[in-house]
Design a protein around this motif. Structure first.
Motif, short mmCIF file in Angstrom:
data_model
loop_
_atom_site.label_atom_id
_atom_site.label_comp_id
_atom_site.label_asym_id
_atom_site.label_seq_id
_atom_site.Cartn_x
_atom_site.Cartn_y
_atom_site.Cartn_z
N LEU A 1 -15.58 63.12 44.96
CA LEU A 1 -15.08 64.29 44.23
C LEU A 1 -15.44 64.23 42.76
CD1 LEU A 1 -11.61 64.87 45.94
CD2 LEU A 1 -13.87 65.70 46.59
N TRP A 2 -15.44 63.02 42.17
CA TRP A 2 -15.89 62.89 40.78
C TRP A 2 -17.33 63.38 40.63
CZ3 TRP A 2 -14.23 57.10 39.72
CH2 TRP A 2 -12.85 57.05 39.47
N LYS A 3 -18.16 63.10 41.63
CA LYS A 3 -19.59 63.40 41.52
C LYS A 3 -19.94 64.84 41.90
CE LYS A 3 -21.18 58.65 41.87
NZ LYS A 3 -22.51 58.14 41.59
N MET A 4 -18.97 65.59 42.37
CA MET A 4 -19.23 66.99 42.73
C MET A 4 -19.22 67.91 41.52
SD MET A 4 -19.94 67.29 45.92
CE MET A 4 -20.87 65.76 45.65
N GLN A 5 -18.53 67.51 40.44
CA GLN A 5 -18.49 68.33 39.23
C GLN A 5 -17.97 67.46 38.09
OE1 GLN A 5 -15.62 71.50 39.64
NE2 GLN A 5 -14.02 70.15 40.40
N ALA A 6 -18.42 67.74 36.90
CA ALA A 6 -18.04 66.91 35.75
C ALA A 6 -16.53 66.95 35.49
CB ALA A 6 -18.80 67.37 34.51
N GLU A 7 -15.90 68.09 35.76
CA GLU A 7 -14.48 68.25 35.45
C GLU A 7 -13.59 67.28 36.25
OE1 GLU A 7 -16.58 70.66 36.00
OE2 GLU A 7 -16.53 71.87 34.16
N SER A 8 -14.03 66.88 37.43
CA SER A 8 -13.18 66.06 38.29
C SER A 8 -12.75 64.76 37.61
CB SER A 8 -13.90 65.75 39.60
OG SER A 8 -14.02 66.90 40.41
N LEU A 9 -13.68 64.03 37.04
CA LEU A 9 -13.35 62.75 36.40
C LEU A 9 -12.40 62.97 35.24
CD1 LEU A 9 -14.15 59.64 36.42
CD2 LEU A 9 -15.54 60.24 34.42
N VAL A 10 -12.58 64.06 34.52
CA VAL A 10 -11.74 64.35 33.36
C VAL A 10 -10.32 64.71 33.79
CG1 VAL A 10 -11.45 65.86 31.34
CG2 VAL A 10 -13.74 65.10 32.03
N VAL A 11 -10.19 65.47 34.87
CA VAL A 11 -8.88 65.96 35.30
C VAL A 11 -8.09 64.92 36.08
CG1 VAL A 11 -7.71 67.71 36.70
CG2 VAL A 11 -9.64 68.36 35.26
N PHE A 12 -8.76 64.16 36.96
CA PHE A 12 -8.05 63.12 37.70
C PHE A 12 -8.83 61.80 37.66
CE2 PHE A 12 -10.34 65.87 40.62
CZ PHE A 12 -10.96 65.04 41.55
N PRO A 13 -8.87 61.16 36.48
CA PRO A 13 -9.65 59.92 36.32
C PRO A 13 -9.12 58.76 37.14
CG PRO A 13 -8.27 60.31 34.39
CD PRO A 13 -8.21 61.56 35.22
N GLU A 14 -7.86 58.79 37.51
CA GLU A 14 -7.31 57.71 38.35
C GLU A 14 -7.74 57.84 39.80
OE1 GLU A 14 -3.88 60.77 38.23
OE2 GLU A 14 -5.75 60.32 37.19
N GLY A 15 -8.33 58.99 40.16
CA GLY A 15 -8.76 59.22 41.53
C GLY A 15 -7.69 59.90 42.35
N ILE A 16 -7.85 59.86 43.64
CA ILE A 16 -6.93 60.52 44.57
C ILE A 16 -6.38 59.50 45.55
CG2 ILE A 16 -8.89 61.22 46.03
CD1 ILE A 16 -7.25 63.72 46.79
N GLY A 17 -5.06 59.50 45.72
CA GLY A 17 -4.43 58.62 46.70
C GLY A 17 -4.48 59.24 48.09
N ILE A 18 -4.42 58.41 49.09
CA ILE A 18 -4.48 58.89 50.49
C ILE A 18 -3.46 58.10 51.31
CG2 ILE A 18 -5.89 59.24 52.54
CD1 ILE A 18 -8.35 59.22 50.76
N ILE A 19 -2.66 58.81 52.09
CA ILE A 19 -1.77 58.17 53.05
C ILE A 19 -2.30 58.44 54.46
CG2 ILE A 19 0.25 58.37 51.53
CD1 ILE A 19 1.20 60.71 53.31
N PRO A 20 -1.86 57.69 55.47
CA PRO A 20 -2.26 58.02 56.84
C PRO A 20 -1.63 59.35 57.26
CG PRO A 20 -1.29 55.82 56.68
CD PRO A 20 -0.99 56.51 55.40
N TYR A 21 -2.15 59.93 58.34
CA TYR A 21 -1.48 61.12 58.87
C TYR A 21 -0.06 60.73 59.28
CZ TYR A 21 0.13 64.99 61.59
OH TYR A 21 0.89 66.02 62.06
N MET A 22 0.91 61.54 58.84
CA MET A 22 2.32 61.30 59.17
C MET A 22 2.99 62.64 59.43
SD MET A 22 3.19 58.44 56.21
CE MET A 22 4.76 57.94 56.94
N THR A 23 4.08 62.62 60.16
CA THR A 23 4.81 63.85 60.46
C THR A 23 5.42 64.43 59.19
OG1 THR A 23 5.35 63.03 62.67
CG2 THR A 23 6.66 64.88 61.83
N PRO A 24 5.13 65.69 58.86
CA PRO A 24 5.69 66.28 57.65
C PRO A 24 7.19 66.52 57.79
CG PRO A 24 4.50 67.93 58.91
CD PRO A 24 4.23 66.61 59.58
N GLY A 25 7.84 66.67 56.64
CA GLY A 25 9.26 66.96 56.63
C GLY A 25 10.15 65.77 56.88
N THR A 26 9.57 64.56 56.87
CA THR A 26 10.34 63.35 57.12
C THR A 26 10.45 62.52 55.84
OG1 THR A 26 8.40 62.03 57.73
CG2 THR A 26 9.50 63.28 59.49
N ASN A 27 11.46 61.68 55.79
CA ASN A 27 11.61 60.79 54.65
C ASN A 27 10.50 59.74 54.62
OD1 ASN A 27 13.86 62.25 54.07
ND2 ASN A 27 15.29 60.54 54.10
#
Length: 277
Positions: free
Chosen positions: A162-188
């Protein structure tokens, strides 16, 4: 001044409508919460009594006494700008932490979004990182969700892509993007997994579902999600044109961007080996 005429209700109505028009909040998908300070609440003369008490399925004691303007469960974002007092509500976390006092809104008997515990968990963690952060937003950006089906669910690989798709990406989210496994929504459980990622990231992918993001204002968080989705959209367009990338932003370009805009990219991601997309 009445709370219904406040800039907070106006902005909530505007942002939810924009999210809907983008196609990121179909039907009753998506939710937003905004933390208000005591001083901000005190300026309104119609918030001096509890309308009713609403139990929540989470111990929010660390947030006791805090106020949140939040979208309602089962509510369609396309309607919020016309019916803000029905589809949103201002609540205060009780001292016991297992319920909220409703001060305004949900005037048809509604309640906060089913993802409210997830919001509160993120608010708890992000306040430790940056006390100015007060907004949590969840929606379903089309191209980001699609990416979660076709790309390896690795935080470094996705962030670099995503950083390499456009220059703005690195500036807006320099820490990157976190990812969790698929989980059931609406749960604690999904809420806690997301909140844990929020110790490092301001935006978290929910694979095959959507995105969770946080920040200082609704405009900032909306813009964060918009930037992530634009990068995913560019990648989708590349794939639709045959998928061959003949030239792109390099790692050295990313370093120059970071220096020019005075941001610090996640060093674990920037130093990764180049990826083949």
């Amino acid at each position: 001044m009445k709370f219904k005429d406040s800039k907070y209700v106006e902005k909530m109505s505007e942002i939810t409508n924009e999210l809907y028009k983008h196609g990121w909040d179909e039907r009753n998908g998506g939710n937003v919460s905004l933390r208000l300070t005591q001083d901000e609440v005190d300026q309104f003369d119609d918030l001096d009594k509890t309308l009713r008490n609403i139990p929540i399925k989470f111990d929010a004691t660390p947030l006791a006494g805090q106020y949140f303007l939040v979208t309602g469960t089962g509510r369609y974002f396309k309607n919020v700008h016309n019916y803000p007092e029905r589809d949103t509500g201002l609540v205060r976390i009780t001292d016991e932490g297992n319920s909220v006092d409703l001060l305004w809104g949900f005037n048809d008997g509604g309640e906060p979004t089913s993802e409210f515990p997830s919001h509160l968990m993120t608010h708890i963690n992000r306040q430790k990182v940056d006390s100015n952060q007060r907004v949590v937003m969840h929606c379903h950006p089309t191209n980001l969700v699609a990416l979660s089906f076709t790309h390896e669910l690795d935080e470094g690989s996705v962030s670099r892509l995503l950083w390499k798709m456009q220059a703005e990406s690195l500036v807006v989210f320099p820490e990157g993007i976190g990812i969790i496994p698929y989980m059931t929504p609406g749960t604690n459980e999904i809420g806690q997994a997301t909140a844990d990622k929020m110790n490092e990231f301001r935006v978290v992918m929910w694979p095959h579902h959507g995105i969770f993001a946080c920040g200082d204002s609704m405009d900032e968080v909306y813009g964060l999600i918009e930037t992530v989705e634009k990068a995913c959209m560019i990648y989708t367009a590349i794939k639709s044109q045959g998928g061959d990338i003949l030239q792109s932003i390099t790692d050295d370009d990313l370093r120059d961007l970071a220096k020019s805009f005075n941001v610090t990219p996640n060093p674990n991601f920037l130093s990764m080996q180049p990826i083949n997309n």
